[in-house]
Design a protein around this motif. Structure first.
Motif, PDB file in Angstrom:
ATOM      1  N   PRO A  45      45.225 -35.269  -0.321  1.00  7.47           N
ATOM      2  CA  PRO A  45      44.281 -35.550   0.723  1.00  7.47           C
ATOM      3  C   PRO A  45      42.835 -36.155   0.403  1.00  7.47           C
ATOM      4  N   ALA A  46      42.248 -35.601  -0.791  1.00  2.00           N
ATOM      5  CA  ALA A  46      41.059 -36.361  -1.489  1.00  2.00           C
ATOM      6  C   ALA A  46      41.303 -37.643  -1.827  1.00  2.00           C
ATOM      7  N   ILE A  47      42.722 -38.050  -2.197  1.00  2.00           N
ATOM      8  CA  ILE A  47      42.814 -39.616  -2.780  1.00  2.00           C
ATOM      9  C   ILE A  47      43.165 -40.541  -1.283  1.00  2.00           C
ATOM     10  N   ARG A  48      43.695 -39.886  -0.547  1.00  2.00           N
ATOM     11  CA  ARG A  48      43.826 -40.577   1.055  1.00  2.00           C
ATOM     12  C   ARG A  48      42.340 -40.886   1.665  1.00  2.00           C
ATOM     13  N   ALA A  49      41.436 -39.658   1.415  1.00  2.00           N
ATOM     14  CA  ALA A  49      40.179 -40.018   2.008  1.00  2.00           C
ATOM     15  C   ALA A  49      39.422 -40.907   1.161  1.00  2.00           C
ATOM     16  N   ALA A 145      38.349 -42.649 -10.103  1.00  2.00           N
ATOM     17  CA  ALA A 145      37.748 -41.406 -10.743  1.00  2.00           C
ATOM     18  C   ALA A 145      38.659 -40.151  -9.975  1.00  2.00           C
ATOM     19  N   GLY A 146      38.815 -40.423  -8.632  1.00  2.00           N
ATOM     20  CA  GLY A 146      39.506 -39.097  -8.089  1.00  2.00           C
ATOM     21  C   GLY A 146      41.035 -39.176  -8.635  1.00  2.00           C
ATOM     22  N   LYS A 147      41.337 -40.444  -8.853  1.00  2.00           N
ATOM     23  CA  LYS A 147      42.887 -40.373  -9.085  1.00  2.00           C
ATOM     24  C   LYS A 147      43.122 -39.801 -10.745  1.00  2.00           C
ATOM     25  N   ILE A 148      42.166 -39.938 -11.584  1.00  2.00           N
ATOM     26  CA  ILE A 148      42.108 -39.387 -12.928  1.00  2.00           C
ATOM     27  C   ILE A 148      41.950 -37.913 -12.831  1.00  2.00           C
ATOM     28  N   ASP A 149      41.093 -37.274 -11.962  1.00  2.00           N
ATOM     29  CA  ASP A 149      40.963 -35.993 -11.680  1.00  2.00           C
ATOM     30  C   ASP A 149      42.308 -35.316 -11.245  1.00  2.00           C
TER      31      ASP A 149
END
Length: 446
Positions: A45-49, A145-149
């Motif tokens: 969800p965070a990546i989609r957001a 950055a979100g994808k790396i996390d």
């Protein structure tokens, strides 16, 4: 009839086909680590957001840039005079006499207006056009950055599940060995070769192993739930991990001579983009001394009549074009302070970049030290596992031959159990620490 039969068969099977497709889209047939990461990057969800935020940024940019295009507006109004306006005119028959008050105009007015405006220079629109590329880049960097996390989180959660599964497997093997030892001790007790002590010790060890297995099984469910959360995987769907321990052992190697390159870190790239946007903000405030300029054109249709029914029977059109210049000459030094504030923000960001470099160096040093320590521990535990296995097998044979006591067998069993757990724990700790090093270097692949 044959065509009708095919259509009916398709209608019957259509729901099941759609359901099968839905299951395929939301589950993994082979849950390897790369597949879990790939799934998480698509469903988390965070990546989609974050990707939605990219779309929002794009629409905002296009909204700002639309001000460069000509703006065409149509307005219309109607008004009715309850009391007619009065104008004062000189008495043309008696120029030296008093002026006369005369009602002017008509009762009903209607004015449709077509207005065309074109921005020639406006600092808001100019800022939007010059920073559009950097704003888009900033949005993409946030997603990166979100994808790396997410990649790091999924990898570590994946290893935690595998570690717990290996712990359960070790406990299963331990229980099998202890159950066999318990039978041996019981038979020797019945035959009078040994007393109850060996039998009771074997029972205690077996009970402890079963309790450890139960605790690990409960922990496994929690770690599966955490992994599904990081992946954005449906909680109600099963997830069977696929892995190869031998392959994972081969993946522990890492070039420890690599140097830190700040440009590889997404955090540094974000700070650089922010620096460019702050520089644009300084120019934006400096442009406040330049006047804004726009062109306009208006076409008006004026309808007027005392009778409403005849209002639109005749029009009195007019049109004009022109330029509008707006130049604020003095604003109480507001522009000066805005420029100073923008420069201070730029300077502050430079200090933050310097601090980030120091933080990156520290993170890399800590991550590399942890990796090297875990690597040394892994090789030690691997050697200990081979030694403990040889010792246990030897003592087991000697005990059956009556050469060694059962206490020595229990100690060897405990050592083997501990070294097995330590080996797998060191392996997954090493893999996790490798992720931290790659993240510190900015080379973590997603």
């Amino acid at each position: 009839m044959k065509g009708v039969s095919i259509i009916l068969l398709f209608l019957i099977l259509y729901p099941s086909l759609m359901y099968a497709q839905a299951i395929t889209d939301t589950t993994l047939a082979e849950a390897t680590l790369p597949n879990c990461i790939r799934y998480g990057l698509e469903h988390q969800p965070a990546i989609r957001a974050s990707m939605v935020d990219e779309e929002i940024t794009e629409t905002t940019i296009r909204n700002k840039l639309a001000d460069w295009y000509p703006q065409l507006n149509l307005t219309a109004n109607y008004q009715y005079y309850l009391k007619m306006p009065v104008s004062i005119f000189p008495d043309f028959t008696n120029p030296t006499g008093p002026k006369r008050e005369i009602q002017t105009g008509v009762r009903n007015y209607s004015t449709p207006q077509l207005a065309l405006t074109q921005t020639i220079f406006n600092r808001d629109v100019l800022l939007a056009s010059r920073t559009a590329r950097d704003v888009r880049l900033q949005a993409r960097q946030t997603t990166t950055a979100g994808k790396i996390d997410v990649t790091a989180a999924i990898s570590k959660a994946f290893y935690d599940v595998l570690l717990t599964r290996q712990q359960i497997q070790v406990l299963e093997e331990t229980i099998t060995r202890l159950d066999r030892s318990l039978k041996d001790a019981f038979y020797q007790y019945q035959s009078g070769v040994a007393d109850k002590t060996d039998y009771k010790r074997a029972t205690i060890s077996l009970n402890n192993a079963k309790a450890g297995r139960k605790a690990a099984q409960e922990q496994l469910a929690a770690r599966y739930a955490y992994l599904k959360q990081q992946m954005g995987y449906p909680a109600e769907q099963p997830l069977q991990l696929s892995f190869d321990t031998a392959h994972m052992e081969g993946a522990i190697a890492f070039d420890t001579l690599q140097k830190v390159r700040y440009e590889s870190r997404i955090e540094y790239q974000q700070m650089q983009t922010r620096q460019q946007l702050l520089q644009a903000n300084v120019k934006y405030n400096q442009w406040s001394y330049i006047p804004t300029l726009s062109a306009f054109g208006y076409y008006n249709l004026v309808y007027q009549n005392d009778e409403f029914s005849k209002l639109y029977s005749h029009s009195f059109p007019n049109s004009y074009i022109g330029l509008q210049l707006a130049w604020p000459l003095f604003q109480g030094s507001k522009r000066l302070w805005n420029i100073r504030q923008a420069n201070l923000q730029l300077k502050r960001n430079e200090y933050e970049i310097t601090d980030l470099k120091n933080t990156i160096n520290t993170q890399y040093s800590q991550a590399m030290a942890t990796y090297k320590s875990n690597l040394s521990d892994f090789y030690t535990q691997k050697e200990n596992l081979e030694l403990a296995s040889d010792v246990y097998n030897t003592l087991q044979l000697q005990y059956k031959a009556g050469v060694k006591t059962y206490l020595e067998v229990i100690i060897a069993e405990t050592d083997l159990h501990t070294t097995q757990l330590n080996y797998y724990n060191s392996l997954y700790q090493l893999l996790s620490s490798k992720i931290d090093v790659e993240k510190a270097l900015g080379t973590l692949s997603y």
